[in-house]
Design a protein around this motif. Structure first.
Motif, mmCIF file in Angstrom:
data_model
loop_
_atom_site.group_PDB
_atom_site.id
_atom_site.type_symbol
_atom_site.label_atom_id
_atom_site.label_comp_id
_atom_site.label_asym_id
_atom_site.label_seq_id
_atom_site.Cartn_x
_atom_site.Cartn_y
_atom_site.Cartn_z
ATOM 1 N N MET A 8 62.888 90.100 55.383
ATOM 2 C CA MET A 8 64.337 89.909 55.236
ATOM 3 C C MET A 8 65.095 90.541 56.404
ATOM 4 S SD MET A 8 64.655 87.941 52.736
ATOM 5 C CE MET A 8 66.420 87.941 52.556
ATOM 6 N N ALA A 9 64.663 91.726 56.826
ATOM 7 C CA ALA A 9 65.319 92.393 57.957
ATOM 8 C C ALA A 9 65.155 91.565 59.235
ATOM 9 C CB ALA A 9 64.735 93.791 58.151
ATOM 10 N N LYS A 12 67.328 88.285 59.277
ATOM 11 C CA LYS A 12 68.728 88.482 59.702
ATOM 12 C C LYS A 12 68.816 88.535 61.221
ATOM 13 C CE LYS A 12 70.044 90.974 55.542
ATOM 14 N NZ LYS A 12 70.344 92.258 54.949
ATOM 15 N N THR A 13 67.907 89.264 61.843
ATOM 16 C CA THR A 13 67.882 89.380 63.303
ATOM 17 C C THR A 13 67.663 88.011 63.945
ATOM 18 O OG1 THR A 13 66.931 91.585 63.049
ATOM 19 C CG2 THR A 13 66.796 90.594 65.229
ATOM 20 N N MET A 15 68.302 85.093 62.667
ATOM 21 C CA MET A 15 69.482 84.239 62.448
ATOM 22 C C MET A 15 70.565 84.540 63.472
ATOM 23 S SD MET A 15 70.033 84.103 58.373
ATOM 24 C CE MET A 15 69.017 83.135 57.299
ATOM 25 N N LEU A 16 70.797 85.826 63.687
ATOM 26 C CA LEU A 16 71.815 86.223 64.654
ATOM 27 C C LEU A 16 71.448 85.781 66.068
ATOM 28 C CD1 LEU A 16 72.682 89.792 63.312
ATOM 29 C CD2 LEU A 16 74.125 87.750 63.215
#
Length: 150
Positions: A8-9, A12-13, A15-16
């Motif tokens: 999950m962490a 997010k990275t 996706m950004l």
């Protein structure tokens, strides 16, 4: 930190950063975790060895697809599989080098008393338990076959 939290962490990275290859690989891991956790009898929890098996299964699927794409000269699809394999491998324990694998298997062969290719099953049983997550089953099998045929 569990595998799911790590994924999950990283998700997010990715996706950004708009990293499509990483997103595909991470989403595949996340989906596999959800399926495994909700499977009958799983109890909503995954043990570390189950996580490793799950990741190895995902890599094996991608390697099989990669082989097919390469045979069909589909470099575009093969590249996607390679990207996903690289992402998934980051979550596996460090893989053994060919030399390390041979050394470990030589020790296992000595411990089991195997002396011929007929003893391969005995060696494979011990090897897959001891080297879980550190080497691919296909590689272990090929190396054991090579060592026992000497």
């Amino acid at each position: 930190m569990s595998l799911e939290q790590k994924v999950m962490a990283e998700l997010k990275t990715a996706m950004l950063a708009k990293n499509e290859g990483a997103l595909r690989g991470l989403r595949a891991i996340k989906a596999a975790i959800i399926i495994a956790k909700t499977a009958e009898g799983a109890g909503g929890e995954l043990k570390e060895e189950d996580e490793t098996k799950l990741l190895q299964k995902l890599i094996k699927q991608r390697k099989d697809s990669l082989e097919i794409y390469q045979q069909q000269q589909r470099a575009d699809l093969a590249q996607k599989e390679l990207e996903e394999i690289a992402v998934i491998e980051r979550f596996l324990p460090k893989q053994l080098s060919a030399e390390e694998l041979k050394a470990a298997l030589t020790k296992i062969i000595a411990e089991t008393g195997a002396s011929s290719p007929a003893d391969m099953g005995k060696v494979m049983g011990a090897a897959t338990k001891q080297l879980a997550g550190q080497a691919d089953g296909k590689t272990i099998s090929a190396t054991v076959k090579e060592l026992l045929s000497k």
